[in-house]
Structure formats: structure tokens, C-alpha cells
Design a protein around this motif. Structure first.
Motif, PDB file in Angstrom:
ATOM      1  N   UNK A  37       0.809  -1.215   0.000  1.00 45.37           N
ATOM      2  CA  UNK A  37       0.000   0.000   0.000  1.00 45.37           C
ATOM      3  C   UNK A  37       0.842   1.265   0.000  1.00 45.37           C
ATOM      4  N   UNK A  38       2.161   1.134  -0.030  1.00 50.48           N
ATOM      5  CA  UNK A  38       3.035   2.269   0.223  1.00 50.48           C
ATOM      6  C   UNK A  38       4.047   2.486  -0.888  1.00 50.48           C
ATOM      7  N   UNK A  39       4.460   3.744  -1.035  1.00 50.20           N
ATOM      8  CA  UNK A  39       5.578   4.107  -1.900  1.00 50.20           C
ATOM      9  C   UNK A  39       6.312   5.259  -1.233  1.00 50.20           C
ATOM     10  N   UNK A  40       7.633   5.273  -1.339  1.00 49.67           N
ATOM     11  CA  UNK A  40       8.432   6.336  -0.729  1.00 49.67           C
ATOM     12  C   UNK A  40       9.273   7.016  -1.799  1.00 49.67           C
ATOM     13  N   UNK A  41       9.719   8.228  -1.485  1.00 52.07           N
ATOM     14  CA  UNK A  41      10.529   8.980  -2.432  1.00 52.07           C
ATOM     15  C   UNK A  41      11.175  10.162  -1.756  1.00 52.07           C
ATOM     16  N   UNK A  42      11.773  11.034  -2.559  1.00 56.28           N
ATOM     17  CA  UNK A  42      12.537  12.165  -2.027  1.00 56.28           C
ATOM     18  C   UNK A  42      11.599  13.311  -1.662  1.00 56.28           C
TER      19      UNK A  42
END
Length: 366
Positions: A91-96
């Protein structure tokens, strides 16, 4: 060195026409000023976080985990601890930072000529990111600093791919309620992604605040955008995240820059999530300062939109640049938006006292 010849490499027209992102003013080296231009947390990272981060430095010769497994796992545990929503890494996404994740979301969903609707004025990165992916911005004017939810719904067409709601809205600080947001989502076609930008959610204290995870549970076309830059005091490390339906998030993760979140940033995120009580003590202090500043400004005679963020909005119109210039001369850095208003971040008590002294003098001299 000889002057270089002009490059004949053609840039995409969209890139040449991009509006410039204007960051908050920075002080000159060695000059003491009150930095209230960038909505930064005025305090350094939490002591418990900073102490452990030093140990991460010895490993920065190695690439970070491209899958960000530790951070995603910590985020899932943190979110499910608030109520068991069954959130997993899928369910998640990460980034800058949240703006980096925003770019990945639009890359995954928006094609050339597709429409992205958002309130305006709002976060100034929106039009830039939309243009970069070849989309078309549809701006819905605010009403006295507040998001026009009905206007956002009315702007939807068969070319709309994304509708953005920034709450609290940057730069005005106003927030929408959960009930009103549910009503909006219910009127939007299910193939339109509703992106709820919650960069400042930790500062919200209003009635019926947005319950973002409940929205994700109910609506598969909703994505929530958050950041560690503001309340967590990690703006310099650049880490943000999104929460949404696994199928949508898989598409977002496919566009993410490999190794974009550094090992230092990922570890800081994990540690910060584990120091929630310590964090909220600090945030509560900033909210108390916000309330003190708002009350003092009202007593001076200012009429401001009701802020739920860590900043206040002065609706100064054509006086905005003059206000910001005078503030700078008084040693206070603020963020003007020409022709619209001035956003001023909440700092520590010394910063805020300086602001209140300046605003009193400004009103007296008008």
C-alpha cells in the motif's frame, strides 16, 4: 576558458516553459535572521533520532536498500497501530520528499494532455510537476483562502486523471473536513485519482479532521501523500511517502528513482516513527505557538484565514512584496506570493515575537 558555443540540443517546449519554483529566502552567511519563509520545523531532529543517525554515516559508501524494506515495514506498523487498517508494504511508496512522490504518482497516471485539477493558490510545485509529465493544469480558485470543493468537482471532465486536495492548504493553512472530503470523493468518477496532500497533518486540531486511512479503506481511487520534512524536522534528508491501493502503488513504485531514498533518510524515518510521543510533544508546542501568534495578530487587527498548519497567511494582494521587503529589512524572512499574499511560518518564541513586533509596526504605518 573560452566561451562555449550555444547548444543546438532542443528542449521539450514544456520544459522551456516551466514556471520557476521559488524557494523560501535564505539568509546571507553569518547574518542572523528569523527564518520564517519555508515552513521548516525550527528545531533540529529529535535528540533520540540524531544520536543514532551518526552511526549510519559509516555505511554511506554502500547503496541503500532499493526496496526501502525497513522504512516501509516501519510505516505499515505505525499506520496500523493507529487502527488496524491492514496496511502492508504493497500500500506504500516512498521517495525524495512528498514532492518527489507526487512526481512519481503523476508519472504513473497522467499522460500528455491529461487534466490534473487542483485548488489555486496551492502548493506551487503542482503546476511544475504537471507540466513535466505533459499534463494540463486545471486551477480552481480558492474562496477567501479556503478550498472550493464544489468547484473542484465541477471542473472534472472526461480528460481528468487526477484531482488534488491539499489539506491543510499550502500557503493559506486552511483545512477541509473529513465529511466534506468524503462528499467530494463520492462525486468523482472512480477512474479519477483523488490525491490528498497531507504534508501538514500533524498540526491539525480542527473539528472533523480528515481520517485518511479510512478513505484509503473505502475508496480504491484515493492516494494519501505525506512527508517527514515538516513536523518531523527532516527537511534536509528528503523523504516522503504515499498510501493507496496496492495496484496504484505498484505503478507508482515502478516510476520511483532507484536508490532515491538514502540510507540516512530511511533510517531517520524509521527512528522518527518510533519516537512518536517525543515528536508530538514538540508539535504540540508549535501548535501552542501558532495559537498564540494567531490570537496576537487578531488583537492587532489582522483578519486571517483559520490555519491548521505551521504557518499563517496574510491576504495582502498587491502589498505582498512590499510587506516581504519590509520584513526582510527587519531581519525576518517570509515567503511572498506576488499579487496574492504572504505566508509566514511559525518559528520558536523568539522568531514569533519578532514577527508580532513587525506586524504591529506595519499596521501602524499603513
Amino acid at each position: 576558458m573560452a566561451e562555449a558555443a550555444h547548444s543546438r540540443v532542443p528542449l521539450r517546449p514544456e520544459i522551456k516553459a516551466l514556471p520557476e519554483y521559488v524557494p523560501g529566502a535564505r539568509p546571507e552567511p553569518g547574518v542572523k535572521v528569523h527564518r520564517l519563509a519555508s515552513n521548516e520545523n525550527p528545531y533540529p531532529p529529535l535528540p533520540s533520532v540524531a544520536a543514532e543517525l551518526a552511526e549510519e554515516l559509516v555505511g554511506i559508501n554502500r547503496y541503500p536498500d532499493m526496496g526501502n524494506a525497513d522504512l516501509l515495514g516501519a510505516l505499515a506498523d505505525f499506520l496500523n497501530a493507529q487502527a488496524d487498517h491492514g496496511i502492508t508494504s504493497a500500500n506504500l511508496a516512498v521517495g525524495t520528499g512528498s514532492v518527489g512522490v507526487l512526481g512519481h504518482i503523476l508519472q504513473a497516471v497522467v499522460g500528455p494532455g491529461d487534466e490534473v485539477i487542483y485548488p489555486w493558490r496551492s502548493f506551487e510545485a503542482y503546476p511544475i510537476v504537471v507540466d513535466i509529465v505533459g499534463g494540463r493544469s486545471v486551477r480552481v480558485p480558492l474562496i477567501d483562502g479556503y478550498t472550493d470543493l464544489d468547484g473542484l468537482v465541477a471542473a472534472v471532465t472526461d480528460r481528468t486523471r487526477v484531482l488534488i486536495v491539499c489539506t491543510p492548504n499550502n500557503p493559506t493553512g486552511t483545512a477541509v473536513t473529513h465529511s466534506d472530503l468524503v462528499r467530494l470523493i463520492g462525486q468523482v468518477p472512480p477512474e479519477v485519482l483523488v490525491l490528498v496532500d497531507e504534508a501538514y497533518l500533524e498540526f491539525v486540531r480542527g473539528d472533523d479532521p480528515v481520517r485518511a486511512l479510512a478513505l484509503v479503506d473505502e475508496f480504491p481511487n484515493v492516494v494519501i501523500l505525506r512527508t517527514f520534512s515538516k513536523a518531523y524536522g527532516l527537511a534536509g534528508l528528503r523523504v516522503g511517502y504515499a498510501i493507496g491501493h496496492p495496484e496504484v502503488m505498484a505503478g507508482v513504485r515502478a516510476t520511483v528513482t532507484p536508490f532515491g531514498v538514502s540510507s540516512l533518510a530511511g533510517r531517520a524515518g524509521v527512528l522518527s516513527l518510533g519516537a512518536r510521543d517525543e515528536l508530538m510533544t514538540r508539535v504540540d508546542g508549535l501548535v501552542a505557538e501558532r495559537d498564540r501568534v494567531v490570537a496576537a495578530l487578531a488583537k492587532q487587527g489582522w483578519q486571517l484565514p483559520e490555519t491548521q498548519a505551521n504557518f499563517v497567511w496574510f491576504d495582502l494582494g498587491e502589498e505582498s512584496l512590499a510587506f516581504a521587503k519590509a520584513a526582510g529589512e527587519a531581519g525576518i524572512l517570509v515567503r511572498p506570493f506576488a499579487g496574492d499574499g504572504v505566508r509566514v511560518s511559525i518559528g520558536d518564541s523568539e522568531n514569533n515575537d519578532a514577527l508580532l513586533s513587525f506586524t504591529r509596526q506595519w499596521l501602524a504605518g499603513r
